[in-house]
Design an enzyme around this catalytic site. Structure first.
Site, PDB file in Angstrom:
ATOM      1  N   HIS A 164       0.845  -1.200   0.000  1.00  0.00           N
ATOM      2  CA  HIS A 164       0.000   0.000   0.000  1.00  0.00           C
ATOM      3  C   HIS A 164       0.880   1.249   0.000  1.00  0.00           C
ATOM      4  CE1 HIS A 164      -4.208  -1.428   1.452  1.00  0.00           C
ATOM      5  NE2 HIS A 164      -3.704  -2.255   0.538  1.00  0.00           N
ATOM      6  N   PRO A 199      -3.997   0.657  18.796  1.00  0.00           N
ATOM      7  CA  PRO A 199      -3.801   0.124  17.437  1.00  0.00           C
ATOM      8  C   PRO A 199      -3.909   1.165  16.325  1.00  0.00           C
ATOM      9  CG  PRO A 199      -5.937  -0.514  18.292  1.00  0.00           C
ATOM     10  CD  PRO A 199      -5.203   0.128  19.421  1.00  0.00           C
ATOM     11  N   LYS A 256       1.300   0.001  15.175  1.00  0.00           N
ATOM     12  CA  LYS A 256       2.710  -0.102  15.550  1.00  0.00           C
ATOM     13  C   LYS A 256       3.060  -1.340  16.378  1.00  0.00           C
ATOM     14  CE  LYS A 256       3.932   3.492  13.413  1.00  0.00           C
ATOM     15  NZ  LYS A 256       4.567   3.174  12.138  1.00  0.00           N
TER      16      LYS A 256
HETATM   17  C1  PHB Z   1      -6.104  -4.080  10.909  1.00  0.00           C
HETATM   18  O1  PHB Z   1      -6.505  -4.890  11.785  1.00  0.00           O
HETATM   19  O2  PHB Z   1      -6.134  -4.339   9.694  1.00  0.00           O
HETATM   20  C2  PHB Z   1      -5.569  -2.732  11.346  1.00  0.00           C
HETATM   21  C3  PHB Z   1      -5.641  -2.366  12.688  1.00  0.00           C
HETATM   22  C4  PHB Z   1      -5.147  -1.116  13.081  1.00  0.00           C
HETATM   23  C5  PHB Z   1      -4.604  -0.264  12.116  1.00  0.00           C
HETATM   24  C6  PHB Z   1      -4.539  -0.636  10.782  1.00  0.00           C
HETATM   25  C7  PHB Z   1      -5.024  -1.889  10.394  1.00  0.00           C
HETATM   26  O3  PHB Z   1      -4.136   0.969  12.488  1.00  0.00           O
END
Ligand code: PHB
Ligand code: APR
Length: 389
Positions: free
Chosen positions: A72, A292, A296
């Site tokens: 991405h 989340p 990270k």
């Molecule tokens: C995901 O579970 O795909 C996910 C979770 C938190 C993020 C980005 C993707 O910041």
């Protein structure tokens, strides 16, 4: 039994560390409390920084990631009125890989078994002993039998609720924590994603995130109060709320379908300093937690064990420097990721005390990011991952 490095925990940190040591010819044993099916069933985030991708390629556990992962170049921030694209590739020359942590863990376990790295599942009552002595010991019970392992070093990769950090005397640790007054309700469904990139939404009603695992499997989140119970959220209620929060531009592109998994996770920022006590080293969630929002968690686990492996390799080559600097090096990167994760969470979520002025501050910052390449570059360089040094 005896080994050079005893690793507690078969999550991303422990598994990746085992492969880094294997590649360097250093013996290790991994002790995992749960069974393989449980470890491989956990649903976790799926954004890999270039550093993490490079580490998986370095240890030769990248074939499926390179085949199935999605590169991405950007992501979007939706404000309810408009969408701001953060063009990471143009702004930083880097991108991220979308590849579920579940898949990373499965690949690392498969490779560990193939390489005969000792990986012991269902190791119960793991305990560490004499960690400040020259020969620390790990004990555990398995199939009712008491087991013992002597090691030169112990790597505590056993997550936030593990035994490693709990084994360090409280007066030897400084703890830093911020618990957020909301959670993320996540839903996994075999429906095509609503966009080719991730969308982070800051809506009057709260945060939402459109993510994915593949071109046919989507992962969505909505912010919910901590008092909410997942049973109170039917699939239909989830899809309705998500549609509102992602906004009118995105709504028509959302494909609904039955949830494969639905759960609420709390959000927390947490750091334990230092990440060493004698010959016990903490890595990954055992030492720190991030909300989340910035994706990270897995990436910090990876950079921790990169630093730790470097120090262990140095040690067996006769230099103590790498291990002496491990905690300082790891914490420098950890705190910058903690800051970005906290900032991004503060910008994109509705807090109970977010009053009208506070919402205007959020909207003004989003408007600034929309209009400033410098601001977008700052967001981008933190999201793709800051350099190891
Ligand atoms: C995901 O579970 O795909 C996910 C979770 C938190 C993020 C980005 C993707 O910041
Ligand atoms: N004894 C043995 N194993 C243990 C013990 C124990 N006392 N306590 C926990 N474990 C195991 C858990 O079962 C788990 O498999 O340690 C592992 C820790 O893995 P994670 O919690 O995934 O932590 P880490 O490897 O640091 O990876 C961090 O995982 O949880 C996500 O969001 C987090 O993305 C981040 C990443």
């Amino acid at each position: 039994m005896r080994t050079q490095v005893a690793i507690i925990g078969a999550g991303p940190a422990g598994l990746l560390l085992s492969h880094l040591l294997y590649k360097a010819g250093i013996d290790c044993v991994i002790l995992e409390r749960r069974d393989r099916a449980y470890v491989e069933s956990r649903i976790r985030a799926g954004i890999l920084e270039q550093i993490t991708v490079d580490l998986l390629r370095q240890v030769g556990v990248n074939e499926r990631m390179d085949r199935e992962g999605l590169a991405h170049d950007g992501f979007a921030m939706a404000t309810g009125e408009e969408t701001i694209r953060i063009d990471m590739a143009a702004l930083t020359g880097k991108n991220v890989m979308v590849y579920g942590q579940t898949e990373v863990t499965r690949d690392l376990i498969d490779a560990a078994i193939e390489r005969n790295i000792p990986l012991l599942f269902e190791a119960e009552n793991v305990a560490v002993h004499d960690v400040t002595g020259a020969k620390p010991i790990v004990t555990w019970t398995r199939n009712g039998k008491q087991e013992k392992l002597e090691a030169d070093f112990i790597a505590g990769c056993d997550g936030f609720h593990g035994v490693a950090r709990a084994s360090i005397p409280a007066d030897k640790l400084s703890l830093f924590e911020r618990v957020y007054p909301f959670g993320w309700l996540g839903l996994l469904a075999d429906v095509p994603p609503c966009d080719h990139e991730l969308i982070y939404a800051s809506h009057e009603r709260g945060f939402a995130l459109a993510s994915m695992r593949s071109h046919t499997r989507s992962r969505y989140y909505v912010q919910v109060p901590l008092t909410e119970k997942v049973e109170e959220w039917s699939d239909e209620r989830f899809w309705d709320e998500l549609t509102v929060r992602l906004g009118p531009d995105v709504a028509p592109r959302i494909t609904r379908g039955p949830s494969l998994e639905k759960s609420i996770a709390p959000l927390r920022s947490f750091v334990a300093e230092p990440m060493r006590y004698g010959n016990l080293f903490l890595a990954g969630d055992a030492a720190h937690i991030v909300p989340p929002t910035g994706a990270k968690g897995l990436n910090l686990a990876a950079s921790d064990v990169a630093f730790l492996a470097e120090g262990l390799i140095d040690h067996y080559k006769g230099s103590a420097t790498g291990l002496e600097l491990y905690s300082t090096r790891a914490l420098s990167r950890i705190w910058k990721a903690e800051r970005f994760s906290w900032w991004f969470t503060s910008l994109m979520h509705r807090f109970p005390d977010t009053d009208a002025f506070g919402r205007r501050m959020q909207m003004a910052e989003l408007d600034y990011i929309k209009g400033s390449e410098t601001a977008r570059r700052t967001v981008a360089e933190n999201y793709v991952g800051l350099p190891l040094r």
